[in-house]
Design a protein around this motif. Sequence first.
Motif, short mmCIF file in Angstrom:
data_model
loop_
_atom_site.label_atom_id
_atom_site.label_comp_id
_atom_site.label_asym_id
_atom_site.label_seq_id
_atom_site.Cartn_x
_atom_site.Cartn_y
_atom_site.Cartn_z
N LEU A 129 0.24 -0.96 0.14
CA LEU A 129 -0.26 -0.43 -0.05
C LEU A 129 0.90 1.05 -0.30
O LEU A 129 0.50 1.99 -0.49
CB LEU A 129 -1.35 0.22 1.33
N SER A 133 -0.53 4.74 -2.07
CA SER A 133 -0.72 5.90 -0.79
C SER A 133 -0.59 6.08 0.11
O SER A 133 0.67 5.43 0.44
CB SER A 133 -2.00 5.35 -0.80
N ARG A 207 -5.42 5.03 -4.36
CA ARG A 207 -5.61 4.35 -3.50
C ARG A 207 -7.57 3.36 -4.62
O ARG A 207 -7.12 2.34 -3.94
CB ARG A 207 -6.09 5.22 -2.63
N HIS A 210 -5.62 1.20 -6.03
CA HIS A 210 -4.63 -0.24 -5.06
C HIS A 210 -5.92 -1.09 -4.88
O HIS A 210 -6.02 -1.89 -4.81
CB HIS A 210 -4.21 0.09 -3.94
N ALA A 211 -7.47 -0.61 -4.71
CA ALA A 211 -8.52 -1.13 -4.72
C ALA A 211 -9.58 -2.06 -5.64
O ALA A 211 -9.83 -2.81 -5.47
CB ALA A 211 -9.90 -0.30 -4.42
N LYS A 218 -1.27 -7.59 -2.15
CA LYS A 218 -2.59 -6.63 -1.09
C LYS A 218 -3.54 -6.63 -0.05
O LYS A 218 -4.56 -7.56 0.05
CB LYS A 218 -3.59 -5.41 -2.36
N SER A 220 -5.90 -3.60 2.93
CA SER A 220 -6.93 -3.18 3.08
C SER A 220 -6.31 -1.65 2.24
O SER A 220 -5.24 -1.48 2.26
CB SER A 220 -6.94 -2.76 3.96
N SER A 221 -7.16 -1.05 1.36
CA SER A 221 -7.24 0.05 0.81
C SER A 221 -7.44 1.34 2.05
O SER A 221 -6.62 2.39 1.86
CB SER A 221 -8.22 0.46 -0.26
N TRP A 223 -9.82 2.95 4.10
CA TRP A 223 -10.66 4.34 2.92
C TRP A 223 -10.85 4.81 4.10
O TRP A 223 -11.56 5.89 4.18
CB TRP A 223 -11.78 3.24 2.12
N SER A 226 -8.92 8.02 3.74
CA SER A 226 -9.08 8.39 2.54
C SER A 226 -9.10 10.04 2.71
O SER A 226 -8.25 10.49 1.33
CB SER A 226 -9.35 7.63 1.60
#
Length: 250
Positions: A129, A133, A207, A210-211, A218, A220-221, A223, A226
Amino acid sequence: MSGSWDMRYAAEFFGTLMLVLFGNGAVANSFLNKTTGNGDAGQANGGWIFIALGYGFGVMIPAMMFGSISGNHINPAITIAQAVAGIFPWSHVAVYILWQFLGAMAGQLLIIAIYWPHYKLTKDPALVLASFSTGDGTGSSLNGFVTEMIGTAVLIFGAMGLYRGMFFSQSVDIANIGIGFLIMTLVISAGGPTGPALNPARDLGPRIIHAIMPVPNKGSSHWEYSWVPVLAPTVGAIVGILIFKVIFSL
């Protein structure tokens, strides 16, 4: 600025693409396993200076290429702040931001293509990640907000001084070099807590990638964080440009 608006939009797209490719690419080279910048997982052998150079040149080179065309905003916070200050038309803000986000996403897709085998070798989702981001090192959204707001305020205050100050008023190319060093210095001095983002497109665009992309290993993004690198740089940019305007009659 010169050229048609379509040309300016293209400049913002490619400028933001290069920013993300050079900046997040430096993070990927530093953090991902078995790259030339990092022989072993979790050891950022390239170091923080390595990453700062990536982001600094990621702004400096597009500035030299596109500054006379679009102003080289490559950052929605800069575009909004300039509109608030009355030096950029509100009618083109949304389209500028759209192309900035598309450029950031395209740049991140290129990073995935380049480093795909290294994502497979990197088992820590946090390191994966990090090449997309930002996040606050202590898990504090408040600290992240303060860091991003102050950093972006200093960024636009410094940028206005470089481009509009008396010393550089006839030497835009020198000012472009200065903006690259400004970014490098901010990454080194104010980037410890968050990364930093200093730019909504640079964080949110990757991001999203990435999601939605099947990136190996990967997690969790994140969020829940974010909103910080979107709102805080925007607030900081507005504060920074208005301070400069009030004091130095922008």
